[in-house]
Design a protein around this motif. Structure first.
Motif, mmCIF file in Angstrom:
data_model
loop_
_atom_site.group_PDB
_atom_site.id
_atom_site.type_symbol
_atom_site.label_atom_id
_atom_site.label_comp_id
_atom_site.label_asym_id
_atom_site.label_seq_id
_atom_site.Cartn_x
_atom_site.Cartn_y
_atom_site.Cartn_z
ATOM 1 N N SER A 142 -1.416 3.659 -7.429
ATOM 2 C CA SER A 142 -2.232 2.789 -8.286
ATOM 3 C C SER A 142 -1.922 1.319 -8.013
ATOM 4 O O SER A 142 -2.804 0.467 -8.039
ATOM 5 N N MET A 143 -0.659 1.035 -7.698
ATOM 6 C CA MET A 143 -0.277 -0.353 -7.419
ATOM 7 C C MET A 143 -0.877 -0.838 -6.095
ATOM 8 O O MET A 143 -1.386 -1.951 -5.998
ATOM 9 N N ALA A 144 -0.797 0.011 -5.077
ATOM 10 C CA ALA A 144 -1.348 -0.382 -3.779
ATOM 11 C C ALA A 144 -2.869 -0.549 -3.877
ATOM 12 O O ALA A 144 -3.436 -1.495 -3.327
ATOM 13 N N MET A 145 -3.513 0.369 -4.631
ATOM 14 C CA MET A 145 -4.956 0.241 -4.817
ATOM 15 C C MET A 145 -5.291 -1.036 -5.575
ATOM 16 O O MET A 145 -6.208 -1.773 -5.210
ATOM 17 N N ALA A 146 -4.521 -1.290 -6.627
ATOM 18 C CA ALA A 146 -4.752 -2.507 -7.416
ATOM 19 C C ALA A 146 -4.607 -3.724 -6.514
ATOM 20 O O ALA A 146 -5.381 -4.690 -6.625
ATOM 21 N N GLY A 147 -3.624 -3.677 -5.593
ATOM 22 C CA GLY A 147 -3.417 -4.785 -4.664
ATOM 23 C C GLY A 147 -4.664 -5.051 -3.839
ATOM 24 O O GLY A 147 -5.150 -6.186 -3.761
ATOM 25 N N GLY A 148 -5.205 -3.990 -3.244
ATOM 26 C CA GLY A 148 -6.404 -4.144 -2.415
ATOM 27 C C GLY A 148 -7.583 -4.665 -3.219
ATOM 28 O O GLY A 148 -8.300 -5.579 -2.789
ATOM 29 N N ILE A 149 -7.768 -4.094 -4.411
ATOM 30 C CA ILE A 149 -8.904 -4.481 -5.257
ATOM 31 C C ILE A 149 -8.770 -5.943 -5.700
ATOM 32 O O ILE A 149 -9.727 -6.716 -5.670
ATOM 33 N N LEU A 150 -7.543 -6.326 -6.071
ATOM 34 C CA LEU A 150 -7.334 -7.696 -6.564
ATOM 35 C C LEU A 150 -7.515 -8.722 -5.451
ATOM 36 O O LEU A 150 -8.144 -9.760 -5.662
ATOM 37 N N LEU A 151 -6.963 -8.427 -4.267
ATOM 38 C CA LEU A 151 -7.108 -9.397 -3.174
ATOM 39 C C LEU A 151 -8.587 -9.553 -2.803
ATOM 40 O O LEU A 151 -9.038 -10.646 -2.474
ATOM 41 N N GLU A 152 -9.330 -8.456 -2.898
ATOM 42 C CA GLU A 152 -10.758 -8.538 -2.597
ATOM 43 C C GLU A 152 -11.479 -9.381 -3.653
ATOM 44 O O GLU A 152 -12.297 -10.237 -3.343
ATOM 45 N N ALA A 153 -11.134 -9.142 -4.920
ATOM 46 C CA ALA A 153 -11.812 -9.871 -5.998
ATOM 47 C C ALA A 153 -11.401 -11.335 -6.026
ATOM 48 O O ALA A 153 -12.206 -12.208 -6.326
ATOM 49 N N LEU A 154 -10.125 -11.613 -5.715
ATOM 50 C CA LEU A 154 -9.645 -12.993 -5.824
ATOM 51 C C LEU A 154 -10.041 -13.828 -4.612
ATOM 52 O O LEU A 154 -10.383 -14.992 -4.743
ATOM 53 N N ALA A 155 -9.943 -13.233 -3.406
ATOM 54 C CA ALA A 155 -10.115 -14.060 -2.213
ATOM 55 C C ALA A 155 -11.118 -13.487 -1.220
ATOM 56 O O ALA A 155 -11.233 -13.992 -0.109
ATOM 57 N N GLY A 156 -11.825 -12.423 -1.607
ATOM 58 C CA GLY A 156 -12.817 -11.855 -0.701
ATOM 59 C C GLY A 156 -12.221 -11.159 0.511
ATOM 60 O O GLY A 156 -12.909 -10.915 1.491
ATOM 61 N N ILE A 157 -10.898 -10.866 0.461
ATOM 62 C CA ILE A 157 -10.278 -10.121 1.561
ATOM 63 C C ILE A 157 -10.684 -8.658 1.415
ATOM 64 O O ILE A 157 -10.553 -8.093 0.332
ATOM 65 N N ASP A 158 -11.135 -8.052 2.497
ATOM 66 C CA ASP A 158 -11.620 -6.681 2.447
ATOM 67 C C ASP A 158 -10.561 -5.732 1.861
ATOM 68 O O ASP A 158 -9.378 -5.817 2.214
ATOM 69 N N TYR A 159 -11.012 -4.813 0.981
ATOM 70 C CA TYR A 159 -10.085 -3.907 0.288
ATOM 71 C C TYR A 159 -9.099 -3.233 1.234
ATOM 72 O O TYR A 159 -7.883 -3.272 1.026
#
Lengths: 474, 40, 149
Positions: A142-159
């Protein structure tokens, strides 16, 4: 998530990601040079001092959930939501005296699995391993997924890229540096997080006063100020017990109890808890300001970044990116290290290869860390949204282990029948209530049932445990 | 019954100041541990 | 620290999005101008009952909308004005709330009524009592053990 709103320029996001990644990996390799044996790798030589001990306890407990979910909790459940979240600090505070006891009883111990095996025998140990691996792996995923989702939402970095980079960085520095690297980076991460939250909080208050926030809430969201808001009130103890269960059983915390220098463990956990205590309020209250600031919130889970970006512009977006990245790393690294030590000590060494040398155990732990990272990556890659909800099942599992652990540490009458029954009955009935009543009672009922069973079993017990059994030599 | 404005002020400012102090405290502890060679 | 309040509603969102995309294509290809724009509509997937005072309001519209909310026996309030298609409302007290959308051209949506019925307070307090007893038990075992140990 609000995919349409990106707070930070992706190039800047990548630069920040690369800079912090390089820093953590560099430090991991540098600190890893100190480690000669499995004991050095898994427990940082059992000599961690007070400053690093306090910081690592606080930093590990500050996850992306603390920094991102605290505002969501405040927006959904109001003042009680923040206060209920803060009660998770009691897990660390109450673990302080237990850590001292653990070190006294088990001077050569490595993991919480060692305790279950020696104290309650193999059946209880097996149940514990199933419960704790379920919890640890779902937390990690859940933490790694949250990381991908957050970076995508915050900076547009692909999940897929964001998730892969965060996970890879944590795996590399944890593999190379072991617990020392985890604890060392935790110190820097905890300072960055706390200062970030503090500065952001004061900046928000420059734009809106508490009195305006209060007036706006009274007019538009009155239930959030209600002292008797049922949805919030009934979650308080469920939340608190969830936190106690997480800390009391998990090897993330036991490995720290073993790693801290004599006399440091108890103080470090107490102070770590006190450092953590105000963070859900300090990070969460900004959500209450959203109305007064005129910030429209499309979905509750992005309220924190929305408010900060509105008030602080791109500086706020950078701050939130760094804070989120640090809180993710400080928890993922700890979970990787503690879970790989648990697998290495409890499964590899105790079950499969009892005669392993210290050097080979260290190598095994490194490969297990890598394996855990790859496994987590494979599970996270398809981005299955419902996966995060699996984590909620962990509440009854961890709650049912509280009583077997505390009585096992302090009462000679605590016994195997009590521990096995408490874990199976507590978790079973708790999970049943999760589905038949709701998430907000699951941990509470699991803990209550396991308490009644444990107390009954201790009351009827004839034998008395010999504490010296726990002093098993490494 | 509702949480008053005063309570909310104390809660918010108290938490932020507490956070600031704990950051200073952590830094001070590390310096102290470093001086006595007890970081780890 | 775990997260147990985040129940993803991806499917609902995805469905809403696909409907939105479909509508967008339909509108750009068939409807020549905003003069024929259809009135905004609330998403059919929206939950219209809440026991925690939270509502995830979703809609489809062309361009800017104005969302208003009126509570039984109280006045009408402006809740949102803008081009998003979603807003999260929370902290609502016991009551019925009528929501209505207005498009840029003044076209009005069909209203929806959201019923907020909080969970039972006595049950909540009963859970607090059990929780307090269990927690107190744990604290006593640990602190007594620490003193005598």
């Amino acid at each position: 998530m609000v995919e349409s709103k990106v707070f930070l320029d992706p190039t800047l996001g990548w630069i920040l990601l690369a800079a912090f990644s390089a820093l953590w990996i560099g430090l991991g390799i540098y600190w890893g040079k100190r480690n000669k044996s499995f004991e050095d790798h898994a427990l940082a030589g059992r000599n961690v001092g007070l400053a690093l001990g306090t910081a690592t306890a606080a930093a590990t407990w500050i996850t992306s959930n603390t920094t991102m979910l605290a505002p969501q909790f405040a927006l959904q459940l109001g003042v009680w939501g923040m206060l209920a979240y803060s009660t998770a600090a009691f897990g660390l505070i109450l673990f302080a005296p237990m850590a001292k006891r653990i070190r006294q009883l088990m001077p050569h111990g490595y993991t919480s699995g060692d305790f279950f095996r020696l104290r309650y025998g193999r059946v209880a140990w097996a149940i514990f391993l199933v419960f704790t691996l379920f919890y640890s792996l779902t937390w990690l995923v859940s933490m790694a997924m949250a990381g991908g989702i957050l970076l995508e939402a915050l900076a547009g970095i692909d999940y897929a890229w964001g998730m892969s980079v965060i996970l890879a960085v944590c795996v590399i520095y944890t593999m190379r540096g072991g617990l020392a690297a985890v604890i060392g980076t935790d110190f820097i991460q905890s300072l960055v997080i706390i200062v970030g939250i503090c500065v952001t909080g004061f900046a928000v208050l420059q734009n809106v006063s508490v009195s305006e926030i209060h007036a706006n809430l009274t007019a538009t969201k009155p239930a959030l100020l209600d002292v008797l808001f049922p949805a919030a009130v009934m979650a308080i103890f469920n939340n608190l017990l969830f936190g106690l269960g997480e800390v009391f059983h998990n090897n993330v915390w036991w490995s720290r109890a073993f790693a801290f220098r004599d006399g440091v463990a108890s103080k470090a956990f107490l102070m770590g808890g006190l450092v953590w205590l105000p963070i859900p309020v300090a990070a969460g209250f900004i959500a209450l300001a959203s109305g007064a600031l005129g910030v429209a919130v499309p979905s509750a889970d992005m309220v924190g970044p929305l408010v900060v970006a509105e008030v602080l512009g791109s500086a706020g977006a950078i701050a939130i990116f760094i804070v989120v990245f640090c809180s993710l790393a400080s928890s993922i690294d700890s979970l990787l290290a503690a879970t790989s030590d648990l697998v290495t000590e409890d499964i590899w060494r105790r079950l499969l290869h009892p005669s392993s040398s210290a050097e080979s155990l260290k190598r095994t732990a490194q490969f297990v860390t890598l394996g855990l990272g790859v496994l987590t990556w494979l599970v996270c890659l398809p981005r299955i949204g419902t996966l995060a909800t699996v984590l909620f099942f962990a509440g009854p599992l961890v709650g049912s282990m509280i009583w077997p652990i505390v009585t096992g540490l302090y009462w000679r009458s605590a016994n195997t029948v009590g521990a096995v029954g408490a874990m199976l009955l507590g978790a079973g009935i708790g999970l049943y209530c999760y589905f038949s009543i709701g998430w907000y009672v699951a941990t509470l009922i699991a803990t209550a049932v396991s308490m009644v069973w444990t107390l009954g079993a201790c009351g009827f017990a004839k034998g008395r445990f010999d504490w010296t059994v726990l002093k098993e030599a490494a | 019954m509702t949480f008053s404005e005063g309570f909310l002020s104390v809660l918010i400012y108290g938490s932020l100041i507490w956070c600031g102090l704990s950051a200073l405290g952590l830094a001070a502890m590390l310096i102290r541990d470093g001086k006595s060679g007890e970081i780890w | 620290m775990l997260d147990f309040a985040r129940f993803p509603e991806k499917h609902a969102v995805a469905r809403a999005r696909s409907v939105l995309a479909f509508l967008a294509i339909l509108i750009t290809t068939i409807a020549p101008a905003a003069a024929f724009a259809s009135p905004p509509t609330f998403s059919p997937d929206m939950a219209l009952a809440s026991d925690s005072g939270q509502v995830d309001v979703q809609w489809q519209a062309d361009g800017e909308v104005t969302l208003t909310m009126s509570e039984t026996s109280r006045g009408t309030k402006l809740v949102y004005k803008g081009t998003d298609s979603r807003i999260f409302l929370s902290g609502l007290r016991d009551g019925d709330y009528e929501l209505r959308l207005a498009g840029e051209d003044g076209s009005l949506s069909e209203p929806v009524v959201v019923e907020v019925r909080p969970q039972s307070l006595s049950r909540a307090l009963f859970l607090v009592l059990i929780g307090a007893l269990v927690t107190l038990g744990i604290v006593i075992v640990v602190l007594r053990g620490a003193r005598h140990g």
